[in-house]
Design a protein around this motif. Structure first.
Motif, PDB file in Angstrom:
ATOM      1  N   UNK A  94       0.815  -1.217   0.000  1.00 62.25           N
ATOM      2  CA  UNK A  94       0.000   0.000   0.000  1.00 62.25           C
ATOM      3  C   UNK A  94       0.848   1.266   0.000  1.00 62.25           C
ATOM      4  N   UNK A  95       2.171   1.098   0.075  1.00 65.18           N
ATOM      5  CA  UNK A  95       3.075   2.252   0.049  1.00 65.18           C
ATOM      6  C   UNK A  95       4.079   2.045  -1.079  1.00 65.18           C
TER       7      UNK A  95
ATOM      8  N   UNK B 155      -4.762  -1.498   7.113  1.00 66.07           N
ATOM      9  CA  UNK B 155      -3.949  -0.280   6.977  1.00 66.07           C
ATOM     10  C   UNK B 155      -2.613  -0.546   6.297  1.00 66.07           C
ATOM     11  N   UNK B 156      -2.282  -1.811   6.092  1.00 63.34           N
ATOM     12  CA  UNK B 156      -1.047  -2.179   5.391  1.00 63.34           C
ATOM     13  C   UNK B 156      -1.227  -3.573   4.808  1.00 63.34           C
ATOM     14  N   UNK B 157      -0.424  -3.879   3.826  1.00 64.94           N
ATOM     15  CA  UNK B 157      -0.447  -5.229   3.226  1.00 64.94           C
ATOM     16  C   UNK B 157       0.993  -5.590   2.848  1.00 64.94           C
ATOM     17  N   UNK B 158       1.632  -6.362   3.722  1.00 62.70           N
ATOM     18  CA  UNK B 158       3.029  -6.730   3.518  1.00 62.70           C
ATOM     19  C   UNK B 158       3.137  -7.917   2.565  1.00 62.70           C
TER      20      UNK B 158
ATOM     21  N   UNK C  41       3.493  -1.227 -11.657  1.00 60.74           N
ATOM     22  CA  UNK C  41       2.734  -2.251 -10.956  1.00 60.74           C
ATOM     23  C   UNK C  41       2.459  -1.889  -9.511  1.00 60.74           C
ATOM     24  N   UNK C  42       3.438  -1.291  -8.843  1.00 61.65           N
ATOM     25  CA  UNK C  42       3.228  -0.876  -7.454  1.00 61.65           C
ATOM     26  C   UNK C  42       2.162   0.210  -7.358  1.00 61.65           C
ATOM     27  N   UNK C  43       2.162   1.139  -8.322  1.00 62.08           N
ATOM     28  CA  UNK C  43       1.134   2.191  -8.321  1.00 62.08           C
ATOM     29  C   UNK C  43      -0.245   1.594  -8.561  1.00 62.08           C
TER      30      UNK C  43
ATOM     31  N   UNK D 278      -3.766   1.119  -4.193  1.00 60.42           N
ATOM     32  CA  UNK D 278      -5.100   1.390  -3.642  1.00 60.42           C
ATOM     33  C   UNK D 278      -5.973   0.137  -3.478  1.00 60.42           C
ATOM     34  N   UNK D 279      -5.565  -0.968  -4.082  1.00 63.89           N
ATOM     35  CA  UNK D 279      -6.438  -2.137  -4.140  1.00 63.89           C
ATOM     36  C   UNK D 279      -5.858  -3.354  -3.419  1.00 63.89           C
ATOM     37  N   UNK D 280      -4.780  -3.161  -2.682  1.00 60.08           N
ATOM     38  CA  UNK D 280      -4.119  -4.282  -2.014  1.00 60.08           C
ATOM     39  C   UNK D 280      -5.043  -4.979  -1.027  1.00 60.08           C
ATOM     40  N   UNK D 281      -5.856  -4.203  -0.298  1.00 59.93           N
ATOM     41  CA  UNK D 281      -6.719  -4.812   0.714  1.00 59.93           C
ATOM     42  C   UNK D 281      -7.770  -5.735   0.114  1.00 59.93           C
TER      43      UNK D 281
END
Length: 642
Positions: A415-416, A445-448, A488-490, A494-497
């Motif tokens: 997410x970052x 709030x995060x997705x490692x 790909x990271x961008x 917003x959609x990782x969760x």
């Protein structure tokens, strides 16, 4: 025997017709009356490589087993050409004796399973004596040497000519019915031996007129001692097998044995577990789990491997078993490949691979109570999908075992996208602990994710609560790339969760495709459309999500979801989706967008509107529901995801 009778019947049909039916009593009468002749015939046909004593006993055994078990039809072949009336019973048992004597001469490699005639006779048996025919003269010895040089079918042809006095036509029928493919060649070969048929009636070839001599007395004494020692060892082994807990070694949490057979025992023998050399992957033609070496400090712990294999084959009632959808949980079909055996946090862990599945066995360090067995399907894995396996989870963290080609492992927050990755370190392929998104509770709030580096680049994988992390990619279906790149990271941030919806679903890979950007009405800025598609190891159960993110929002919202569809995938790289959006002025709008190949969009139902191009904006009421239809540039119609 039943299959042999059927084969014989088919052979008889192939050579002609079948004769009259023969009762067992009729066949037995013929066998008893002509027993010496039949045994002599079998003795002549048997391979000369057998010792004379073995040849005698085998000839008697074959003739005694020539008696049919039920009423049979004899082949239309004369019993003898001596002027006597033909005897169908004699013809039947003679054919069976010739056929089995020919089978006894076949090499064992010719058949998948040895025929009974190829094995030593069970009966008759004579202990302590050697039995063999009386010796003949020089003529008989010379004939015996000439017959020994012939093939089995040729010896049979010579014996049928000499003993039975049959013409070549009848000999040909008998050989064909006995399974000889080229009886003409056998007759031609038999012509190479002089027709000294009266010699066949001499004692040299009579297995019913025998001499007896003792066997090797010293060797017999040694064999007796060896047999007694073997019997004692068998008694000890039998006692061990029935000991409480499993016999050869404790099986831990495994259930009691339910079957014993050679294949099952081999699959569960820790000594036969496959261990791949550490450098095999460097020269292999493919990069998957089959070239992973065995790692861990306990790869030589036979007791641990035995318990793991036993629990895999028959997990006890206290073993916690889990499997990804579509994965079988049965025991291995053969000795599996060992990938890891060692201590992970507070557990002993063993990981196997059987060509189709990963099996992970874990037990506490201080016993076997609470053992767990997990399965995951991994057939057809690529190097990206075979990059890591979950070794263990504890305290919200996860540890991975990485592929031998991985040179670096790191953790990053999906997410970052602009933040860096934190090195996890590698010890014998095992990573340090990292926070697992599959185990996090509360708000997302995060997705490692796991970032792996090898000679081909950097890849991302995510833990979805299974043994194999899902590979993350990005881009248009059919042209996807690694999600580890800047674009790909961008796309994923917003959609990782949304990955949380794919936990424990047997997901193989997930792709994010930013298929459209849409200008919002009333100067609302620009919204982003992304389609994420999860592919599974089993093929079905795919999920496509159309998600929409408005300006200023850190998260995307799911606008549409469809399962087991081709949309947004490599077979159909098209997508159409819509969402209701409320402007800052309080007006509701229907927003719809499709991929770059979309020529027009039409809305019906709760909202009626149409627009040319890849996007549609129409006023709507709160809660309105509309059906979307798109037309591609080639005229093909597509429906919106729902």
């Amino acid at each position: 025997m039943q299959s042999q009778h059927v084969a014989q019947r088919h052979a008889a049909v192939a050579t002609g017709a079948l004769g009259p039916a023969v009762d067992v009593e009729q066949a037995e009468a013929a066998l008893v009356e002509h027993y010496p002749r039949l045994v002599r015939l079998a003795y002549l046909v048997l391979p000369p490589g057998l010792a004379r004593g073995r040849r005698v006993l085998t000839a008697h055994s074959l003739v005694q087993r020539a008696l049919p078990r039920s009423r049979r039809q004899a082949p239309v072949i004369p019993a003898q050409s001596t002027g006597r009336d033909t005897d169908p019973g004699y013809a039947l048992v003679r054919l069976e004796a010739v056929r089995t004597a020919l089978e006894a001469g076949l090499p064992l490699r010719f058949t998948a399973w040895p025929k009974r005639a190829q094995l030593p006779p069970l009966l008759p048996q004579v202990w302590g004596l050697r039995l063999f025919p009386r010796s003949g003269g020089a003529d008989e010895l010379a004939l015996d040497q000439r017959l020994a040089a012939l093939s089995g079918p040729a010896r049979a042809a010579y014996a049928l000519r000499g003993l039975e006095q049959l013409p070549d036509g009848d000999v040909r029928k008998i050989l064909r019915a006995a399974g000889v493919e080229h009886p003409e060649g056998a007759l031609a070969e038999a012509n190479g031996v002089p027709a000294e048929y009266p010699l066949l009636d001499s004692p040299e070839f009579d297995p019913c007129s025998l001499q007896a001599r003792p066997t090797d007395l010293m060797r017999r004494r040694q064999h007796t001692k060896a047999a007694l020692a073997a019997a004692a060892a068998l008694a000890v082994c039998s006692a061990l097998v029935v000991l409480p807990g499993g016999g050869w070694g404790a099986d831990g949490a495994a259930a009691p044995p339910y079957a014993r057979n050679a294949a099952a025992e081999a699959a569960l023998d820790p000594a036969q577990v496959t261990k791949i050399p550490a450098t095999a992957w460097q020269t292999a033609t493919r990069a998957d789990f089959s070239v992973w070496p065995a790692r861990g400090a306990l790869t030589g712990n036979t007791s641990l491997l035995r318990r793991a294999l036993a629990v895999w084959a028959r997990p006890g009632a206290t073993v916690r078993v889990s499997a990804t959808p579509g994965t079988q949980t049965g025991g291995p079909a053969g000795p599996p490949q060992l990938l890891y055996a060692g201590v992970v946090d507070s557990a002993r862990v063993v990981v196997f691979y059987d060509g189709l599945r990963i099996a992970r066995y874990a037990e506490p360090k201080d016993g076997t109570a609470g053992a767990a067995l997990d399965f995951a399907r991994v057939d057809g894995a690529t190097d990206a999908e075979a990059g890591a396996l979950v070794l263990g989870r504890a305290d919200g963290n996860v540890r991975y075992l990485t592929a031998p080609w991985v040179t670096k492992a790191a953790e990053r927050d999906l997410m970052k996208p602009t933040s860096g990755a934190m090195d996890l370190g590698l010890t014998d392929g095992v990573t340090g602990p990292m926070a697992s998104p599959a185990m996090q509770q509360g708000a997302c709030t995060s997705w490692n994710v796991l970032q792996l580096t090898d000679a081909d680049g950097t890849r991302l994988s995510t833990d979805l609560g299974e043994l194999v992390p899902a590979h993350l990619t990005s881009g248009r279906p059919g042209y996807t790339g690694e999600a580890s790149g800047a674009a790909g990271l961008r796309d994923w941030a917003p959609f990782a969760c949304s990955l949380a919806a794919e936990r424990s679903a047997g997901v193989r890979s997930v792709n994010a495709w930013a298929f459209a950007e849409q200008t919002l009405p009333e100067a609302g800025g620009t919204g982003a459309w992304v389609c994420t598609r999860a592919e599974t190891w089993r093929g079905d159960g795919t999920v496509s999500l159309a998600q929409f993110r408005t300006p200023g929002s850190p998260y995307g919202a799911v606008a549409a979801k469809a399962s087991d569809v081709t949309a947004c995938g490599p077979r159909d790289p098209q997508v159409l989706a819509g969402v209701l959006w409320k402007s800052g002025g309080g007006q509701w709008y229907l927003l719809a967008a499709g991929g770059r190949d979309t020529a027009s969009i039409r809305a019906t139902g709760g909202v009626t509107a149409s627009a040319e191009g890849t996007q549609l904006v129409a006023r709507a009421k709160q809660g309105a529901q509309a059906d979307l239809t798109g037309t591609l540039e080639d005229g093909t119609e597509i429906n919106g995801l729902r």
